[in-house]
Enzyme design. Sequence first.
Site, PDB file in Angstrom:
ATOM      1  N   THR A  85      32.709 -23.902  19.698  1.00 16.49           N
ATOM      2  CA  THR A  85      31.876 -22.828  20.247  1.00 16.49           C
ATOM      3  C   THR A  85      32.704 -21.553  20.202  1.00 16.49           C
ATOM      4  O   THR A  85      33.739 -21.455  20.856  1.00 16.49           O
ATOM      5  CB  THR A  85      31.436 -23.154  21.680  1.00 16.49           C
ATOM      6  OG1 THR A  85      30.613 -24.320  21.655  1.00 16.49           O
ATOM      7  CG2 THR A  85      30.650 -22.000  22.273  1.00 16.49           C
ATOM      8  N   LYS A  95      24.008 -21.541  20.318  1.00 16.76           N
ATOM      9  CA  LYS A  95      24.821 -22.136  21.380  1.00 16.76           C
ATOM     10  C   LYS A  95      24.917 -21.181  22.568  1.00 16.76           C
ATOM     11  O   LYS A  95      24.928 -21.618  23.729  1.00 16.76           O
ATOM     12  CB  LYS A  95      26.208 -22.495  20.855  1.00 16.76           C
ATOM     13  CG  LYS A  95      27.152 -23.129  21.884  1.00 16.76           C
ATOM     14  CD  LYS A  95      26.684 -24.503  22.366  1.00 16.76           C
ATOM     15  CE  LYS A  95      27.549 -25.053  23.508  1.00 16.76           C
ATOM     16  NZ  LYS A  95      28.808 -25.644  23.075  1.00 16.76           N
ATOM     17  N   LYS A 139      34.872 -19.009  28.948  1.00 20.14           N
ATOM     18  CA  LYS A 139      35.049 -18.511  27.578  1.00 20.14           C
ATOM     19  C   LYS A 139      33.689 -18.286  26.913  1.00 20.14           C
ATOM     20  O   LYS A 139      33.426 -17.219  26.342  1.00 20.14           O
ATOM     21  CB  LYS A 139      35.843 -19.517  26.737  1.00 20.14           C
ATOM     22  CG  LYS A 139      35.844 -19.190  25.241  1.00 20.14           C
ATOM     23  CD  LYS A 139      36.168 -20.406  24.340  1.00 20.14           C
ATOM     24  CE  LYS A 139      35.023 -21.393  24.266  1.00 20.14           C
ATOM     25  NZ  LYS A 139      35.080 -22.340  23.135  1.00 20.14           N
TER      26      LYS A 139
END
Lengths: 295, 295
Positions: free
Chosen positions: B103, B178, B246
């Site tokens: 990701t 995502k 993150k």
Amino acid sequence: MNAVTPSDTVIGFVGTGVMGCSMAGHLLDAGYQLRVFNRTRAKAEPLLERGATWCESAAELAPPCHAIITIVGFPQDVEQVCLGDEGLIANGAAGAILIDMTTSRPDLAVRINEAAHAREMLTLDAPVSGGDVGAREARLSIMVGGDREAFDAARPLLDLMGANVVYQGVAGCGQHTKMCNQIAIAAGMMGVCEAMAYARQSGLDPETVLQSIGSGAAGSWSLSNLAPRMLAGNFDPGFYVKHFIKDMRIAIESAQAMGLDLPGLELAEKLYEKLAADGHEDDGTQALFRLYEGD
Amino acid sequence: MNAVTPSDTVIGFVGTGVMGCSMAGHLLDAGYQLRVFNRTRAKAEPLLERGATWCESAAELAPPCHAIITIVGFPQDVEQVCLGDEGLIANGAAGAILIDMTTSRPDLAVRINEAAHAREMLTLDAPVSGGDVGAREARLSIMVGGDREAFDAARPLLDLMGANVVYQGVAGCGQHTKMCNQIAIAAGMMGVCEAMAYARQSGLDPETVLQSIGSGAAGSWSLSNLAPRMLAGNFDPGFYVKHFIKDMRIAIESAQAMGLDLPGLELAEKLYEKLAADGHEDDGTQALFRLYEGD
């Protein structure tokens, strides 16, 4: 509520809007005697045509009832119908059970319970979730607080209207549980709107995004059921923005009274306030998406 | 990626952590030749014991590979492994397909795609959702952006690792998808925590509340799967707080670059920052509940 067969049992029903009319219909289907009162008589007509008795006021409705169900708009409506000289408690019979199915204030449910006890009546606060379809199909989730013996006695009535009837505790606990439901929905709806706005803004096909994210860790009832409506620009009310704002305000006040800080809920409420101020209070809750579209 | 049978096809795999090790194992099971590189060699041992070839660097791994899969920690790790003189693109063969399953940043995926094209390579950005269990059971959702012909060629590999493999568009679209997933989760998690905190604070039994609200309009994967862990005080990582932060930062930066305001996401990120600052960055994401418990 001593009568044992439906045909011997008189039920009062106050509030015959979209939800109430469907719910009361199930009681008629089961053979209960029904007395109804509503601010607008026309909305009660389908029930009157099926044999329900019209009453001109809460005070007229109450005396012969073994149980009385209320599902009205706002806490002040609940207060007006239940309390005071012209209310259900002042005019109801000893032993009667008062069941408020409005989404209302937990502290009001406690006050009503105390007032009822002083007149030898029992109460339940039993708000629902499941919307107009759930009401029509008798598949509501009914979250019940109040007197345990009243719950046991009224269970047959509740089972006629709901598929998931759960006793949550003393008076107010039904309303508190409904607040939990609305709190989870409030921040979750921001997440759904923001995910769909991001999808559209980044040039993705949001429908294809839903294929990827709909069934995993991001999955939710709102994502599955309301995101497609948002994307289609369908903001028709399943559940009204104005009613959701009412619920969120109750939850925020109630949380503050408990010393609990709920920043996600507070942010969601502010966004919905803005949506209402923009003229969309009669839209469905999925219309929050409008804010992210600059609509 | 011209070879047609698994035994003729050489796959490079960079990043053999919990996720990568399970995913690479499925490729070995299917008979592919596997070359692996990882910062910590010990984590690759289970694959080496099953016949994978160890490489000391990305540059050593790349030359003979038909396809190279990367799943590392942070965007800067992706950048380091893929770009530069010692990276996979500088050292890979023409015609090879580079598949980044980390990701990571959508704009980095675009840069990698452009760099690969200059060397006659193709790329996919294919981040996953489904966690360690999904990786082990080959039931991941894989969100794929990049070169369409690379997707068609690499589809057999992706199908060995995932159960829901969806092509979302050009380079960056896998990462954008995502981000949609993480955005929906972020605000939703606040809703779940706040509902459970309200339940506990108001004296309800939260487990009983879940019976009422778990399957209706408030229902979500997080409510069903993570609320019970919160209530049990189980904050073990399924998905780390530090990794979620993150992801949220990438989403916020990406949204800002598109001129999109996502207040729910920004609030959730701030709360998670506070949680990490309190020393809980290695907890699972459900540990957000700690903030509401004054923990």
